[in-house]
Design a protein around this motif. Structure first.
Motif, PDB file in Angstrom:
ATOM      1  N   SER A   1      37.400  38.478  46.860  1.00 34.32           N
ATOM      2  CA  SER A   1      36.672  37.213  46.738  1.00 34.32           C
ATOM      3  C   SER A   1      37.302  36.191  47.662  1.00 34.32           C
ATOM      4  O   SER A   1      38.528  36.052  47.720  1.00 34.32           O
ATOM      5  CB  SER A   1      36.742  36.678  45.304  1.00 34.32           C
TER       6      SER A   1
ATOM      7  N   ASP B   1      35.740  24.361  43.889  1.00 34.85           N
ATOM      8  CA  ASP B   1      35.769  25.770  44.269  1.00 34.85           C
ATOM      9  C   ASP B   1      36.792  26.477  43.387  1.00 34.85           C
ATOM     10  O   ASP B   1      37.898  25.957  43.174  1.00 34.85           O
ATOM     11  CB  ASP B   1      36.199  25.951  45.729  1.00 34.85           C
TER      12      ASP B   1
ATOM     13  N   VAL C   1      38.364  30.583  42.241  1.00 34.52           N
ATOM     14  CA  VAL C   1      38.391  32.047  42.267  1.00 34.52           C
ATOM     15  C   VAL C   1      39.212  32.521  41.076  1.00 34.52           C
ATOM     16  O   VAL C   1      40.309  32.025  40.828  1.00 34.52           O
ATOM     17  CB  VAL C   1      38.984  32.577  43.583  1.00 34.52           C
TER      18      VAL C   1
ATOM     19  N   THR D   1      30.949  32.406  51.475  1.00 34.10           N
ATOM     20  CA  THR D   1      31.746  33.248  50.598  1.00 34.10           C
ATOM     21  C   THR D   1      31.896  34.658  51.152  1.00 34.10           C
ATOM     22  O   THR D   1      31.109  35.109  51.985  1.00 34.10           O
ATOM     23  CB  THR D   1      31.116  33.353  49.193  1.00 34.10           C
TER      24      THR D   1
ATOM     25  N   SER E   1      46.345  34.184  42.878  1.00 36.48           N
ATOM     26  CA  SER E   1      45.207  34.018  43.791  1.00 36.48           C
ATOM     27  C   SER E   1      45.482  32.829  44.709  1.00 36.48           C
ATOM     28  O   SER E   1      45.575  31.702  44.248  1.00 36.48           O
ATOM     29  CB  SER E   1      43.912  33.798  42.999  1.00 36.48           C
TER      30      SER E   1
ATOM     31  N   ASP F   1      36.608  40.304  39.508  1.00 32.38           N
ATOM     32  CA  ASP F   1      36.677  38.990  40.163  1.00 32.38           C
ATOM     33  C   ASP F   1      35.478  38.145  39.748  1.00 32.38           C
ATOM     34  O   ASP F   1      34.391  38.669  39.471  1.00 32.38           O
ATOM     35  CB  ASP F   1      36.651  39.135  41.683  1.00 32.38           C
TER      36      ASP F   1
ATOM     37  N   TYR G   1      33.864  34.005  40.952  1.00 29.70           N
ATOM     38  CA  TYR G   1      34.097  32.796  41.729  1.00 29.70           C
ATOM     39  C   TYR G   1      33.057  31.753  41.342  1.00 29.70           C
ATOM     40  O   TYR G   1      32.012  32.055  40.758  1.00 29.70           O
ATOM     41  CB  TYR G   1      34.064  33.065  43.237  1.00 29.70           C
TER      42      TYR G   1
ATOM     43  N   SER H   1      41.078  35.854  46.311  1.00 31.01           N
ATOM     44  CA  SER H   1      41.801  36.748  45.414  1.00 31.01           C
ATOM     45  C   SER H   1      42.713  37.634  46.250  1.00 31.01           C
ATOM     46  O   SER H   1      42.586  37.725  47.478  1.00 31.01           O
ATOM     47  CB  SER H   1      40.830  37.599  44.592  1.00 31.01           C
TER      48      SER H   1
END
Length: 227
Positions: free
Chosen positions: A221, A36, A38, A12, A111, A22, A24, A165
């Protein structure tokens, strides 16, 4: 490799020091399957609370298909809209879900998710330099009815995936980002190279011409996954 699934490794990039909005999520679903996600909360519109709430809901939900992800996001959207009326509790969301078959992409807002294979790269979600228009369903909480972007992608060994992001992609254009990822031996190395490039550009106040010569101090992110 379990039941024909591809294995992957992940790293990450996370710097939430600008606005703190943000969030995640990297969720191990077993058998080399994963989720996954974000979330980039909208500044001045309850973004921190919204992004954290979506991350928590995705973490706690029973996820066995993309339908489950959609149900979580629709419920969050309904809850946010009831409270905020489309002007408060707003966040983007981009989800990459792998359950041993195709990769499922489910997203709302700007994003982006990028898929890198060999010399090619493809943007699977989001848009660069996007502007949120209130009252629409371009983010979780922004509209009464949520219009999610959805797609599927067949994965191969050697593929690389970036979920990010716009604090990342407003400072590194897609071609550059893909090149950093392509040239990295590990996802950790990709993350470090991109973070170094962003920090250097923000310090000098420049970004590539392909991004309009602008730069943005924003939360950053990124989830880097190598198959």
């Amino acid at each position: 490799m379990a039941n024909g699934s591809l294995t992957s490794v992940v790293a990450t990039l996370f710097d939430n020091s600008t606005h703190g909005e943000d969030s995640y999520l990297i969720r191990d679903l077993g058998n080399d399957h994963f989720l996954d996600a974000v979330m980039d909360g909208v500044t001045g519109h309850g973004g921190e609370e919204a992004s954290k709430s979506v991350a928590q809901a995705l973490e706690e939900a029973n996820i066995s298909s993309p339908v489950d992800v959609i149900a979580v996001l629709e419920e969050q959207n309904s809850d946010f809209y009831q409270v905020g009326g489309g002007r408060f509790l707003l966040t983007t969301v981009s989800v990459a879900l792998y359950l041993g078959g195709p990769l499922y992409i489910i997203s709302a807002g700007d994003s982006p998710i990028f898929h890198i294979r060999g010399a090619e790269h493809q943007q699977l979600s989001g848009r660069i330099g996007g502007i949120l228009r209130m009252g629409t369903a371009q983010a979780i909480g922004a509209g009464q009815n949520l219009n999610l972007h959805q797609m599927e992608l067949a994965l191969e060994a050697g593929d690389r995936l970036v979920t990010a992001s716009d604090g990342v992609t407003d400072n590194v254009n897609p071609a550059e980002l893909s090149e950093f990822v392509r040239n990295a031996d590990t996802p950790e190395a990709a993350s470090a190279a991109i973070k170094m490039a962003i920090d250097d550009r923000l310090e000098r106040g420049i970004t590539p011409e392909l991004l309009g010569g602008r730069f943005r101090h924003d939360d950053q992110s990124g989830i880097f996954r190598f198959f």
